[in-house]
Design a protein around this motif. Sequence first.
Motif, PDB file in Angstrom:
ATOM      1  N   GLU A   1       0.842  -1.205   0.000  1.00  0.00           N
ATOM      2  CA  GLU A   1       0.000   0.000   0.000  1.00  0.00           C
ATOM      3  C   GLU A   1       0.877   1.254   0.000  1.00  0.00           C
ATOM      4  O   GLU A   1       0.600   2.223  -0.721  1.00  0.00           O
ATOM      5  N   GLU A   2       1.942   1.235   0.792  1.00  0.00           N
ATOM      6  CA  GLU A   2       2.871   2.362   0.811  1.00  0.00           C
ATOM      7  C   GLU A   2       3.565   2.512  -0.546  1.00  0.00           C
ATOM      8  O   GLU A   2       3.759   3.628  -1.029  1.00  0.00           O
ATOM      9  N   GLU A   3       3.925   1.389  -1.166  1.00  0.00           N
ATOM     10  CA  GLU A   3       4.544   1.441  -2.486  1.00  0.00           C
ATOM     11  C   GLU A   3       3.568   2.028  -3.502  1.00  0.00           C
ATOM     12  O   GLU A   3       3.956   2.850  -4.349  1.00  0.00           O
ATOM     13  N   MET A   4       2.313   1.634  -3.442  1.00  0.00           N
ATOM     14  CA  MET A   4       1.308   2.195  -4.355  1.00  0.00           C
ATOM     15  C   MET A   4       1.209   3.706  -4.179  1.00  0.00           C
ATOM     16  O   MET A   4       1.100   4.443  -5.163  1.00  0.00           O
ATOM     17  N   ASP A   5       1.260   4.160  -2.939  1.00  0.00           N
ATOM     18  CA  ASP A   5       1.220   5.608  -2.675  1.00  0.00           C
ATOM     19  C   ASP A   5       2.415   6.309  -3.335  1.00  0.00           C
ATOM     20  O   ASP A   5       2.270   7.398  -3.882  1.00  0.00           O
ATOM     21  N   ARG A   6       3.594   5.688  -3.272  1.00  0.00           N
ATOM     22  CA  ARG A   6       4.783   6.287  -3.880  1.00  0.00           C
ATOM     23  C   ARG A   6       4.722   6.278  -5.404  1.00  0.00           C
ATOM     24  O   ARG A   6       5.193   7.201  -6.064  1.00  0.00           O
ATOM     25  N   LEU A   7       4.153   5.214  -5.972  1.00  0.00           N
ATOM     26  CA  LEU A   7       4.123   5.072  -7.430  1.00  0.00           C
ATOM     27  C   LEU A   7       2.931   5.777  -8.085  1.00  0.00           C
ATOM     28  O   LEU A   7       2.888   5.910  -9.306  1.00  0.00           O
ATOM     29  N   ALA A   8       1.991   6.228  -7.310  1.00  0.00           N
ATOM     30  CA  ALA A   8       0.732   6.744  -7.851  1.00  0.00           C
ATOM     31  C   ALA A   8       0.867   8.103  -8.537  1.00  0.00           C
ATOM     32  O   ALA A   8       0.097   8.408  -9.444  1.00  0.00           O
TER      33      ALA A   8
ATOM     34  N   LYS B   1      10.917   1.063 -13.311  1.00  0.00           N
ATOM     35  CA  LYS B   1      11.040  -0.388 -13.467  1.00  0.00           C
ATOM     36  C   LYS B   1       9.786  -1.078 -12.950  1.00  0.00           C
ATOM     37  O   LYS B   1       9.376  -2.105 -13.463  1.00  0.00           O
ATOM     38  N   ARG B   2       9.200  -0.517 -11.925  1.00  0.00           N
ATOM     39  CA  ARG B   2       7.995  -1.107 -11.337  1.00  0.00           C
ATOM     40  C   ARG B   2       6.871  -0.090 -11.457  1.00  0.00           C
ATOM     41  O   ARG B   2       7.007   1.066 -11.064  1.00  0.00           O
ATOM     42  N   LEU B   3       5.748  -0.531 -11.959  1.00  0.00           N
ATOM     43  CA  LEU B   3       4.618   0.354 -12.190  1.00  0.00           C
ATOM     44  C   LEU B   3       3.607   0.269 -11.055  1.00  0.00           C
ATOM     45  O   LEU B   3       3.562  -0.716 -10.310  1.00  0.00           O
TER      46      LEU B   3
END
Length: 171
Positions: free
Chosen positions: A24-31, A45-47
């Motif tokens: 969830e934290e990663e999604m926040d960073r990638l959003a 590299k990661r979407l």
Amino acid sequence: MPKITLAEAVKLKSVLSKRIHELEEEMDRLAFFEIEKASPLPTQKRLFQDAEKDIDEIRKDFRLLDKLVYRANIDNEIQFNGDSLSIVEAIELATQLRAKARKCKQFGSAQKEEFLYMIGESSSMLRVAAFEPEEYRIKSLEIERHANRLSNLINSKNYTIELEFDQDKYF
């Protein structure tokens, strides 16, 4: 299908819960991106969608594991003080015993008689226990001992129960 003990399943639920939080934290960073107007989006590299896909898969496994753990806790029993208890009942009883032990400890540490304040020059107000604090101190130790014994029985049983779940993705 590979198997996992109930004890391992309980630990794995904790691992999966932590991993969900991390994703969830990663999604926040990638959003979102902060870019200058008319600039191209940076490549990654990661979407965002990769993290979303991973979290959906882990949540599915978590739900399955949760269902298996609940079913095992209802279907399996332990013997305690002459009673047969489902694991879910035993877990609740252990929780209740610990709460009771805490309360008894509180009463066990009280004073039998305690001075509060003076009333005039010749009289005083006291707080007097309606019980024997020492009896409650001893009672708290006995109840805590029972709770620990019950917890040990639950833990031992958890290592004998096997659930059909593939843990290889996580361990």
